[in-house]
Design a protein around this motif. Structure first.
Motif, mmCIF file in Angstrom:
data_model
loop_
_atom_site.group_PDB
_atom_site.id
_atom_site.type_symbol
_atom_site.label_atom_id
_atom_site.label_comp_id
_atom_site.label_asym_id
_atom_site.label_seq_id
_atom_site.Cartn_x
_atom_site.Cartn_y
_atom_site.Cartn_z
ATOM 1 N N PRO B 216 0.788 -1.229 0.032
ATOM 2 C CA PRO B 216 0.045 0.057 0.164
ATOM 3 C C PRO B 216 0.822 1.185 -0.021
ATOM 4 O O PRO B 216 0.436 2.173 -0.361
ATOM 5 C CB PRO B 216 -0.757 -0.105 1.143
ATOM 6 C CG PRO B 216 -0.079 -1.288 2.082
ATOM 7 C CD PRO B 216 0.662 -2.157 1.086
ATOM 8 N N GLU B 217 2.158 1.214 0.676
ATOM 9 C CA GLU B 217 2.999 2.466 0.723
ATOM 10 C C GLU B 217 3.858 2.558 -0.371
ATOM 11 O O GLU B 217 4.125 3.682 -0.521
ATOM 12 C CB GLU B 217 3.388 2.493 2.042
ATOM 13 C CG GLU B 217 2.688 2.962 3.141
ATOM 14 C CD GLU B 217 2.593 2.196 4.451
ATOM 15 O OE1 GLU B 217 3.917 1.890 4.756
ATOM 16 O OE2 GLU B 217 1.623 1.880 5.227
ATOM 17 N N THR B 218 4.355 1.561 -1.070
ATOM 18 C CA THR B 218 5.382 1.707 -1.695
ATOM 19 C C THR B 218 5.253 1.437 -3.169
ATOM 20 O O THR B 218 6.289 1.809 -3.797
ATOM 21 C CB THR B 218 6.847 0.671 -1.271
ATOM 22 O OG1 THR B 218 6.014 -0.520 -1.247
ATOM 23 C CG2 THR B 218 7.407 1.006 0.131
ATOM 24 N N PHE B 219 4.220 1.117 -3.518
ATOM 25 C CA PHE B 219 3.830 0.958 -4.842
ATOM 26 C C PHE B 219 3.584 2.180 -5.506
ATOM 27 O O PHE B 219 3.217 3.122 -5.144
ATOM 28 C CB PHE B 219 2.477 0.141 -4.936
ATOM 29 C CG PHE B 219 1.959 -0.058 -6.359
ATOM 30 C CD1 PHE B 219 2.367 -0.801 -7.304
ATOM 31 C CD2 PHE B 219 0.970 0.839 -6.949
ATOM 32 C CE1 PHE B 219 1.986 -1.030 -8.828
ATOM 33 C CE2 PHE B 219 0.399 0.818 -7.972
ATOM 34 C CZ PHE B 219 0.973 -0.306 -9.003
ATOM 35 N N TYR B 220 4.336 2.148 -6.727
ATOM 36 C CA TYR B 220 4.216 3.721 -7.555
ATOM 37 C C TYR B 220 3.184 3.500 -8.666
ATOM 38 O O TYR B 220 2.272 4.378 -8.391
ATOM 39 C CB TYR B 220 5.614 3.989 -7.906
ATOM 40 C CG TYR B 220 5.549 5.232 -8.834
ATOM 41 C CD1 TYR B 220 5.243 6.547 -8.382
ATOM 42 C CD2 TYR B 220 6.060 5.081 -9.994
ATOM 43 C CE1 TYR B 220 5.251 7.557 -9.163
ATOM 44 C CE2 TYR B 220 5.885 6.301 -10.848
ATOM 45 C CZ TYR B 220 5.522 7.484 -10.363
ATOM 46 O OH TYR B 220 5.579 8.473 -11.381
ATOM 47 N N ARG B 221 3.540 2.741 -9.632
ATOM 48 C CA ARG B 221 2.741 2.879 -10.909
ATOM 49 C C ARG B 221 3.222 1.295 -11.582
ATOM 50 O O ARG B 221 4.158 0.659 -11.223
ATOM 51 C CB ARG B 221 3.425 3.788 -11.719
ATOM 52 C CG ARG B 221 2.552 4.208 -12.689
ATOM 53 C CD ARG B 221 3.046 5.621 -13.204
ATOM 54 N NE ARG B 221 2.785 6.080 -14.609
ATOM 55 C CZ ARG B 221 3.021 7.062 -14.779
ATOM 56 N NH1 ARG B 221 3.729 8.195 -14.150
ATOM 57 N NH2 ARG B 221 2.557 7.420 -16.020
ATOM 58 N N SER B 222 2.125 0.960 -12.414
ATOM 59 C CA SER B 222 2.741 -0.245 -13.560
ATOM 60 C C SER B 222 2.635 0.246 -14.594
ATOM 61 O O SER B 222 2.187 1.047 -15.064
ATOM 62 C CB SER B 222 1.585 -1.251 -13.183
ATOM 63 O OG SER B 222 0.419 -0.883 -13.726
ATOM 64 N N MET B 223 3.343 -0.704 -15.600
ATOM 65 C CA MET B 223 3.340 -0.486 -16.949
ATOM 66 C C MET B 223 2.986 -1.740 -17.670
ATOM 67 O O MET B 223 3.673 -2.680 -17.408
ATOM 68 C CB MET B 223 4.825 0.201 -17.343
ATOM 69 C CG MET B 223 4.887 0.315 -19.086
ATOM 70 S SD MET B 223 6.730 0.577 -19.533
ATOM 71 C CE MET B 223 6.996 2.004 -18.726
ATOM 72 N N ILE B 224 2.034 -1.702 -18.435
ATOM 73 C CA ILE B 224 1.640 -3.213 -19.061
ATOM 74 C C ILE B 224 2.470 -3.258 -20.229
ATOM 75 O O ILE B 224 2.689 -2.509 -20.835
ATOM 76 C CB ILE B 224 0.040 -3.198 -19.326
ATOM 77 C CG1 ILE B 224 -0.763 -2.785 -18.005
ATOM 78 C CG2 ILE B 224 -0.456 -4.448 -20.038
ATOM 79 C CD1 ILE B 224 -0.841 -3.544 -17.033
ATOM 80 N N VAL B 225 3.092 -4.547 -20.384
ATOM 81 C CA VAL B 225 4.016 -4.925 -21.468
ATOM 82 C C VAL B 225 2.952 -5.406 -22.707
ATOM 83 O O VAL B 225 1.715 -5.975 -22.478
ATOM 84 C CB VAL B 225 4.584 -6.034 -20.997
ATOM 85 C CG1 VAL B 225 5.180 -6.906 -22.440
ATOM 86 C CG2 VAL B 225 5.660 -6.009 -20.113
#
Lengths: 722, 722
Positions: B216-225
């Protein structure tokens, strides 16, 4: 063995079973025996019999066991027991499906052929079974195709049911792990192989600073593992004296109610076993002793906490995800320092093993493996030697005082008959304990892991020595030598000797389920022990409770035993399909009776959330592969030209095992983060979590609540200023 | 081979080496060649020659290379290159120490004996070397003890230096990983095997919600391949047209300065390879094409981002510890879903392999292994077949247009001489590329990993086919058949054939270092290619730069080559100790010359922080074990009664490998948390970190900064309302 004696043997077993059932029905309804037949319910504070005594008929336990759900089992006996039932019902399922399909096909196919008279499935003249087995089929006959297809069927059914079972167990495990209850072990990890303390730091400071740097937000606190040998000893002595005091007081109170109102103060001698030495007043004496030991314990607790710190620690985190993730991450560059694993339940932790260093553990493991391998191969040598030495004549020479016993003819005859086997019987009885001891020597840090390791060793022992040993005949070592010289011979040797032993194993399985499960259900032995203890030994409630303490399901030895039956039934399922109903009865009765025992009798001594399953799965697969390979050999013996078409089967099984190991196994090693991420129903009380890991010998009621921490921090202070 | 021809061969190699050195000294000082001899320095924006041109003498590169520190190497060429030098200097150290101790002892011991004339260390009549080798010792002679102790010495020195090297590399790796610079790959993990998107969610929402729940605290963002095949194609075409336009403009500008001030507008044909089709004005045509393709690219980018999402993603965390810990934790219960590994540098990521599913990867791996194994064993079969078919006669039939060439007698002779080997030469030249291609087929997700995998395959190929192949003679397949039937024969076969090939390998090693490293340093081939391109092909700066682009050290093929020398030198170190100085020269010259190349020429194409080392370590160990086993065999051939005393050596090596694998290897797989926990010198700009992973074909200058995110979130919106 001819047909009559086979039937006699079956009949005798069945009669014993029926007698034991009646005995059970009679004994279990007597109020005095409730603690033997319903201890689990009593300990959980439930009514011993559901719905009271009156509505019950003697066989209502069957209905209750059969109708109980998996949820009931988990509630009463934990996930491990539920997983054991998954095992029983999976094997039962496999055998029922195979039996329903194979028996109506294979038996007629076999019985209507007439060519195989040259072979036999029984030593002796038991032609009736021969007619029902593959041995009755002519070599190269097209009828072999039916058996061939049977091979595929058994394999496929086994694999499909195993797959479903694995998924189900995984689900059970996940459900248990993600439960919203606070379980203290989910907040802790065990750290081992901590490097030497740097100059000017205490062990605690070292551990705290290391983990605070990596987990600045979630690190809660650490507990340094100490060498508790001394303090445990003192604590046990203290507990012993407390018990003795309670007992003496009970005796005194008991004596008061009778004739003399002031009672007889119990006395005892202070020397060895209370047999020699000065006679003293027990109550006074024990009170003195307790005071002495309480002081001793407190002193020793301080010394332990201060000076006996080991290079291992428990580290607590304030949330489950952090602990789950910490348990599976590499912390130090050198893997043999700061190694980490997820904490088990506090009661499972084997403290003395925690301090053992990384490579010492590895070394110990291999040494133990070698010892066990030698034991499996050569166990007959010392036993034969001991048997040869312990003849009555020799015994009389060594122990002259048994001479009078030997003079009695009846006793002499019995002794002479059993003495040769005595060493073997004692060895086999001690074996599980010995294997558990060896497993703990490996440096395994938790009780459940040690039980799994011991269970694996026991499995190899039984399958290799009982199954292959009996089948091939002669000692394993001789076989081993032959096999080493001609590796391909093992299969044909097994295949050639298998059919001859079908009857032996049929009766073996029958004996196991009729007599074994009969004894299990009726609990004759624990009942007798309990009543003897109650009459002659127990003086107060605590001792009485100890006398009927039921113990756990002990599946460390149960699973290998069942697995031997799985191996036998699978290997004979095609050769002599008649064994399938016997297997069905074994696992069906077992399921029913153990269901009763799990619900009412046994109390689990730990919970590992089904970590036994991957081992069970792999061993069923091993049995399946053994079966597939022996079938390949046996079809060869039958000169079936298409026998090589069976080769895909063991490969399929291996592939299945590989996929399982890759897909499922890791989440049995570590809790998956997605599972640990489920919410809790309350904010955990970290103080309680922490305290639950303090061993009883170190937690004293007299010391204030925060004393444990204080003691450690005193250490920090005192040593850091030295 | 007799002594004279041996010396001739050595002499010739040496002369070639000297000539190449002089050529290098002359060519490298010419300003026009600077880009060939100093590209790494030029690309890094440094003065090509340290301290300017005047102060240099032609051999100052030796001083510069010898005095450069490990820190210089890391600064100029990265940790991977530094690790390669650790390899070179470790082997060099082993050989120098062994040489210093062994040569003064073993050579006199050998030369003063006279009994071994029955044996030979060289095919033919090369008695001089025989006198200096173990072959000169009488069987059962007590002098064999000297060689016996030599065996132990070589093994112990190797193990000790390997241990130090492993620790050093681990330290190098840790230093690089914990450096306070922000490296985008340290903040990301790659997630594969994402399960199907649930109803009513987009892929991005699925990934985001999954990781937000766990972090919850350290997730920034994702990029889908995404599947970038189409968009990459368009982007490459666009880039091609851009290059062509730049070139046409350069030609036009060039033509302007000459006679006609308005210049000749370059023209080209639109058809295949510019040879056929309508003739058009190049600049106009390319401008049109570029506009067309820019539009196409933008459309395709949108389609790709929206519709070609794969079941894989990059997930970014706001700190290094979270990413390091996430990369090594089990996320999903089913291990074949949500599988995670630590992100490599963006340039290393093999996007097309990311989407391959867990068990498909496993399967591909085994299929590739089988193919490679078959290739190693049977590669001669297709080559022999092709050689047999491609005679000149057949070629003329198939390709009639080469007839005129064949008529020229000189060419005909040359062709007839080389044609049989041509298939083999082409195969060997293509082999590294082929192995890299096969390794990528396995589904390996990063470039460096694929290179390591290819390098391992190449190692097995060379050691098995060159070393064992040459030694035993005949094809590996025949050997394989013999060995399969009599497993113990391999050792004695190797041991018996080794001495006979000593001279062959002596000259082989000498050729390798004199000619191989001479060519390496002088860079004759790249120089010629560069000048040819500059003269005839390149029209503008970009093309010129591409012409002298130096490439990387390509240790994927370099290490297996060196490893073959290690194997040869180790295996002969006792039998024919004269090989040790040759090995010293190989690794000494190699160290010096490659040091120069690393500092001045090669530009690393990726950085894996020394992950090659465990493989190098294991392969040196494999060579050592091969040596120990062959020595065991050779002492047997020499009828040395105490030969079995060598048995502890291979066991020791195996134990060493085991300890290394346990102690060191895991921190090459994953960054240790204590390392990742080191502070950064600045707060990372997460936007930059994120953008660095966007492949060039998807990042368009025209699109606004946050367009990438927008495009994806548009997708979310558009699909979630469908």
């Amino acid at each position: 063995m001819d047909f009559t004696s086979f039937l006699t043997s079956l009949g005798t077993s069945f009669v014993i079973f029926v007698v034991l059932m009646i005995v059970f029905a009679w004994l279990s309804s007597r109020p005095g025996n409730l603690v033997v037949y319903y201890p689990n319910r009593i300990l959980k504070g439930l009514e011993p019999m559901e719905g009271g005594k009156k509505t019950r008929n003697p066989f209502s336990w069957i209905k209750e066991a059969a109708s109980s759900s998996e949820r009931d089992i988990i509630a009463m006996s934990g996930v491990d027991t539920a997983v054991y039932f998954v095992f029983l019902s999976t094997v039962l399922g496999i055998l029922v499906i195979c039996g329903v399909v194979l028996l109506p096909v294979l038996l007629p196919v076999a019985v209507t052929d007439d060519g195989g008279k040259s072979q036999t499935t029984s030593k002796g003249t038991f032609g009736e079974l021969d007619n029902l087995s593959m041995a009755n089929i002519r070599a190269r006959s097209a009828r072999l195709w039916a058996f061939f297809i049977g091979c595929y069927l058994v394999s496929l059914v086994t694999l499909i049911l195993l797959w479903r079972a694995y998924k189900h167990v995984l689900w059970l495990r996940a459900e248990a792990i993600k439960s919203p209850d606070v379980k203290s072990e989910q907040f802790a990890v065990v750290v081992r192989d901590i490097p030497p303390v740097p100059e000017g730091q205490t062990r605690k400071e070292q551990v705290d600073s290391y983990f605070k740097a990596i987990y600045p937000e979630t690190f809660y606190r650490s507990m340094i593992v100490t060498d508790n040998k001394e303090v445990n000893k003192i604590w046990e002595e203290l507990e012993g004296y407390k018990k003795k005091l309670a007992r003496a007081e009970a005796v005194y109170a008991g004596s008061k109610t009778t004739a003399k109102p002031e009672g007889t103060r119990p006395m005892n001698k202070t020397g060895c076993l209370g047999l020699i030495g000065k006679k003293v007043d027990s109550i006074e004496f024990y009170n003195e002793k307790i005071n002495e030991f309480v002081a001793k314990l407190e002193a020793e607790q301080k010394v332990t906490l201060r000076e006996k710190q080991q290079a291992a620690a428990l580290v607590f985190f304030s949330n489950r995800i952090a602990a789950a993730s910490a348990a599976q991450s590499l912390h130090a560059q050198m893997v043999d320092t700061w190694s980490v694993f997820d904490a088990p339940e506090p009661r499972q932790l084997l403290w003395p093993n925690l301090k053992i260093k990384y490579f010492e553990r590895e070394l110990r493991q291999y040494v133990v493996y070698v010892i066990v391998a030698l034991m499996i191969l050569f166990y007959m040598i010392p036993i034969t030697f001991i048997s040869a030495v312990t003849t009555l004549k020799n015994l009389v020479k060594i122990l002259p005082f048994i001479k009078p016993i030997v003079r009695i003819t009846v006793l002499r005859t019995v002794l002479e008959a059993y003495l040769p086997q005595l060493a073997l019987i004692i060895f086999l009885a001690m074996l599980p304990k010995l294997l558990l001891f060896l497993s703990k020597l490996e440096g395994i840090p938790t009780e459940s892991h040690a039980v799994r390791a011991a269970s694996g060793k026991y499995f190899y022992f039984t399958v290799l020595n009982v199954f292959i040993g009996v089948t091939i005949g002669g000692t394993l070592f001789n076989t081993f030598k032959t096999v080493e010289e001609h590796p391909n011979k093992l299969v044909s040797m097994l295949a050639a000797s298998l059919p001859g032993n079908a009857t032996f194993f049929l009766t073996y399985v029958a004996l196991k389920f009729f007599v074994g499960y009969g004894l299990e259900l009726s609990r004759i032995v624990p009942l007798i022990i309990y009543h003897l203890k109650r009459k002659f030994v127990c003086k107060n409630e605590a001792e009485l409770k100890a006398a009927w303490a039921p113990g756990d399901l002990s599946y460390g030895t149960r699973v290998p035993g069942d697995m031997l039956i799985v191996t036998i039934v699978l290997c004979y399922s095609i050769i002599a399909p008649l064994i399938i109903p016997f297997g069905v009865l074994y696992f069906g009765l077992g399921w029913l009776i153990l269901r009763n025992q799990a619900l009412k009798v046994y109390v689990p001594s730990y919970e590992s959330y089904g970590r036994m399953w991957p081992h069970i799965n792999n061993r069923i697969l091993a049995a399946l592969i053994l079966y597939q390979i022996t079938m390949l050999g046996y079809f060869g013996v039958q000169q079936f030209l298409y026998a090589p078409l069976l080769i895909p089967l063991p490969l399929l099984s291996l592939g299945f095992g590989f996929v399982c190991a890759k897909k499922f196994y890791p989440s049995f090693q570590h809790p998956a983060l997605e599972v640990a991420a489920h919410g809790l129903k309350e904010v955990p009380n970290m103080e309680l979590v922490f305290r639950s890991f303090i061993p009883p010998s170190l937690s004293s009621e007299k010391i204030e609540d925060d004393q444990f921490e204080d003691a450690s921090s005193q250490v920090s202070r005192s040593t850091s200023f030295v």
